[in-house]
Write a protein that holds these residues in place. Structure first.
Motif, PDB file in Angstrom:
ATOM      1  N   ARG A 103       0.797  -1.226   0.000  1.00 55.45           N
ATOM      2  CA  ARG A 103       0.000   0.000   0.000  1.00 55.45           C
ATOM      3  C   ARG A 103       0.825   1.269   0.000  1.00 55.45           C
ATOM      4  N   LYS A 104       2.082   1.187   0.476  1.00 56.24           N
ATOM      5  CA  LYS A 104       2.937   2.370   0.621  1.00 56.24           C
ATOM      6  C   LYS A 104       4.322   2.040   0.063  1.00 56.24           C
ATOM      7  N   PRO A 105       4.426   1.935  -1.271  1.00 58.51           N
ATOM      8  CA  PRO A 105       5.672   1.426  -1.871  1.00 58.51           C
ATOM      9  C   PRO A 105       6.903   2.292  -1.630  1.00 58.51           C
ATOM     10  N   GLY A 106       6.737   3.538  -1.215  1.00 62.56           N
ATOM     11  CA  GLY A 106       7.892   4.387  -0.938  1.00 62.56           C
ATOM     12  C   GLY A 106       8.325   4.380   0.516  1.00 62.56           C
ATOM     13  N   SER A 107       7.729   3.520   1.312  1.00 61.32           N
ATOM     14  CA  SER A 107       7.985   3.520   2.755  1.00 61.32           C
ATOM     15  C   SER A 107       9.240   2.733   3.128  1.00 61.32           C
ATOM     16  N   ALA A 108       9.703   2.957   4.352  1.00 60.01           N
ATOM     17  CA  ALA A 108      10.831   2.185   4.885  1.00 60.01           C
ATOM     18  C   ALA A 108      10.457   0.714   5.016  1.00 60.01           C
ATOM     19  N   ALA A 109       9.199   0.428   5.331  1.00 62.20           N
ATOM     20  CA  ALA A 109       8.756  -0.965   5.402  1.00 62.20           C
ATOM     21  C   ALA A 109       8.895  -1.631   4.034  1.00 62.20           C
ATOM     22  N   ALA A 110       8.534  -0.927   2.972  1.00 55.38           N
ATOM     23  CA  ALA A 110       8.668  -1.479   1.616  1.00 55.38           C
ATOM     24  C   ALA A 110      10.135  -1.735   1.277  1.00 55.38           C
ATOM     25  N   ALA A 111      11.003  -0.816   1.670  1.00 51.65           N
ATOM     26  CA  ALA A 111      12.439  -1.013   1.430  1.00 51.65           C
ATOM     27  C   ALA A 111      12.936  -2.239   2.178  1.00 51.65           C
ATOM     28  N   SER A 112      12.433  -2.457   3.400  1.00 53.01           N
ATOM     29  CA  SER A 112      12.819  -3.644   4.170  1.00 53.01           C
ATOM     30  C   SER A 112      12.357  -4.919   3.488  1.00 53.01           C
ATOM     31  N   VAL A 113      11.145  -4.907   2.960  1.00 54.79           N
ATOM     32  CA  VAL A 113      10.636  -6.082   2.240  1.00 54.79           C
ATOM     33  C   VAL A 113      11.513  -6.357   1.025  1.00 54.79           C
ATOM     34  N   ASP A 114      11.892  -5.298   0.302  1.00 55.10           N
ATOM     35  CA  ASP A 114      12.766  -5.463  -0.875  1.00 55.10           C
ATOM     36  C   ASP A 114      14.140  -6.009  -0.499  1.00 55.10           C
ATOM     37  N   LYS A 115      14.579  -5.743   0.740  1.00 55.34           N
ATOM     38  CA  LYS A 115      15.906  -6.195   1.195  1.00 55.34           C
ATOM     39  C   LYS A 115      15.817  -7.497   1.983  1.00 55.34           C
ATOM     40  N   ASN A 116      14.793  -8.294   1.684  1.00 53.50           N
ATOM     41  CA  ASN A 116      14.642  -9.638   2.245  1.00 53.50           C
ATOM     42  C   ASN A 116      14.432  -9.654   3.751  1.00 53.50           C
ATOM     43  N   VAL A 117      13.541  -8.792   4.234  1.00 49.52           N
ATOM     44  CA  VAL A 117      13.231  -8.840   5.659  1.00 49.52           C
ATOM     45  C   VAL A 117      12.645 -10.197   6.034  1.00 49.52           C
ATOM     46  N   ALA A 118      11.967 -10.863   5.102  1.00 55.89           N
ATOM     47  CA  ALA A 118      11.392 -12.187   5.396  1.00 55.89           C
ATOM     48  C   ALA A 118      12.482 -13.177   5.769  1.00 55.89           C
ATOM     49  N   GLY A 119      13.557 -13.202   5.000  1.00 59.47           N
ATOM     50  CA  GLY A 119      14.660 -14.105   5.298  1.00 59.47           C
ATOM     51  C   GLY A 119      15.369 -13.753   6.582  1.00 59.47           C
ATOM     52  N   ARG A 120      15.509 -12.457   6.851  1.00 59.26           N
ATOM     53  CA  ARG A 120      16.182 -12.027   8.076  1.00 59.26           C
ATOM     54  C   ARG A 120      15.331 -12.327   9.310  1.00 59.26           C
ATOM     55  N   ILE A 121      14.018 -12.189   9.189  1.00 65.43           N
ATOM     56  CA  ILE A 121      13.142 -12.553  10.309  1.00 65.43           C
ATOM     57  C   ILE A 121      13.250 -14.053  10.582  1.00 65.43           C
ATOM     58  N   ALA A 122      13.212 -14.845   9.519  1.00 67.08           N
ATOM     59  CA  ALA A 122      13.293 -16.301   9.682  1.00 67.08           C
ATOM     60  C   ALA A 122      14.611 -16.723  10.319  1.00 67.08           C
ATOM     61  N   ALA A 123      15.690 -15.983  10.034  1.00 66.76           N
ATOM     62  CA  ALA A 123      17.010 -16.331  10.568  1.00 66.76           C
ATOM     63  C   ALA A 123      17.270 -15.766  11.963  1.00 66.76           C
ATOM     64  N   ASN A 124      16.386 -14.939  12.458  1.00 69.90           N
ATOM     65  CA  ASN A 124      16.563 -14.320  13.773  1.00 69.90           C
ATOM     66  C   ASN A 124      16.626 -15.418  14.843  1.00 69.90           C
ATOM     67  N   PRO A 125      17.672 -15.425  15.678  1.00 66.01           N
ATOM     68  CA  PRO A 125      17.754 -16.466  16.720  1.00 66.01           C
ATOM     69  C   PRO A 125      16.583 -16.456  17.692  1.00 66.01           C
ATOM     70  N   LEU A 126      15.922 -15.323  17.829  1.00 65.14           N
ATOM     71  CA  LEU A 126      14.755 -15.268  18.722  1.00 65.14           C
ATOM     72  C   LEU A 126      13.576 -16.048  18.153  1.00 65.14           C
ATOM     73  N   GLU A 127      13.519 -16.189  16.855  1.00 64.95           N
ATOM     74  CA  GLU A 127      12.411 -16.933  16.234  1.00 64.95           C
ATOM     75  C   GLU A 127      12.515 -18.429  16.522  1.00 64.95           C
ATOM     76  N   GLY A 128      13.710 -18.908  16.775  1.00 63.78           N
ATOM     77  CA  GLY A 128      13.888 -20.332  17.045  1.00 63.78           C
ATOM     78  C   GLY A 128      13.674 -20.723  18.481  1.00 63.78           C
ATOM     79  N   HIS A 129      13.384 -19.745  19.338  1.00 67.97           N
ATOM     80  CA  HIS A 129      13.184 -20.047  20.758  1.00 67.97           C
ATOM     81  C   HIS A 129      11.915 -20.862  20.922  1.00 67.97           C
ATOM     82  N   PRO A 130      11.956 -21.925  21.692  1.00 68.40           N
ATOM     83  CA  PRO A 130      10.758 -22.745  21.835  1.00 68.40           C
ATOM     84  C   PRO A 130       9.586 -21.949  22.429  1.00 68.40           C
ATOM     85  N   PRO A 131       8.387 -22.097  21.861  1.00 70.75           N
ATOM     86  CA  PRO A 131       7.237 -21.383  22.403  1.00 70.75           C
ATOM     87  C   PRO A 131       6.894 -21.883  23.806  1.00 70.75           C
ATOM     88  N   THR A 132       6.287 -21.005  24.590  1.00 69.70           N
ATOM     89  CA  THR A 132       5.878 -21.394  25.939  1.00 69.70           C
ATOM     90  C   THR A 132       4.364 -21.392  26.040  1.00 69.70           C
TER      91      THR A 132
END
Length: 196
Positions: free
Chosen positions: A167-196
């Motif tokens: 919806r906002k292609p000129g935003s910082a969020a859009a730039a993050s998506v273009d720079k593979n924020v999905a892959g960086r989120i998936a690789a975040n060590p906090l994402e691998g922490h077992p859920p409680t």
């Protein structure tokens, strides 16, 4: 730990009402990570101002306060300014909370230039993409994630950013998506922490 002021309590009430559980925990963790980092590095900062900024920094992602035109950090910053004025803060202090929220999505800010924005950048970049993992020991991570679990935060946050990008292609969020924020989120060590 948390500032015990009327403005801090009101910010948490706003956040509790409008955030999902995952976003609420993210914002509280962001405050706590930044507080830990600031203490470890001897950074002097305004605790109430940082807390309100951290708790409200993603309010522009919520259905109630999303703007169809403005990037989420700008929309959230405007709301935080209104919040600060309503809390009885001087205009300059309300402007600071707006500035901190906007700056957390911009280029790195030094602690000397703006300690609160610096702490929010450190905390949120660790929270979202795992930047600077050496700053937070596995023991500290485990303890904080037990108290404030992620509850699927990575998936939910990515969906918010992808929506912002569409919806906002000129935003910082859009730039993050273009720079593979999905892959960086998936690789975040906090994402691998077992859920409680």
């Amino acid at each position: 730990m948390f500032p015990e002021t009327p403005a801090a309590a009101a910010a948490l009430s706003v956040a509790t009402r409008h955030y999902s559980p995952a976003l609420l925990n993210h914002c509280v963790r962001s405050y706590l990570w930044g507080q830990m980092y600031g203490t470890a590095h001897g950074i002097a900062y305004d605790n109430e101002l940082y807390y309100v900024s951290a708790v409200l920094h993603d309010i522009g992602l919520t259905e109630a306060f999303d703007s169809h035109r403005l990037p989420f950090e700008n929309a959230g910053g405007h709301l935080a300014w209104v919040f600060g004025i309503a809390a009885g803060w001087p205009a300059e202090r309300a402007a600071r909370v707006e500035e901190i929220i906007v700056l957390h999505m911009r280029a790195d800010v030094s602690p000397a230039a703006d300690p609160e924005a610096h702490l929010l950048q450190i905390a949120t970049s660790w929270e979202v993409v795992g930047r600077r993992p050496e700053e937070f020991s596995p023991e500290v991570r485990a303890e904080l994630l037990v108290r404030y679990p992620r509850l699927g935060f990575g998936t939910e946050f990515l969906a918010h950013f992808q929506d912002q990008a569409r919806r906002k292609p000129g935003s910082a969020a859009a730039a993050s998506v273009d720079k593979n924020v999905a892959g960086r989120i998936a690789a975040n060590p906090l994402e691998g922490h077992p859920p409680t």
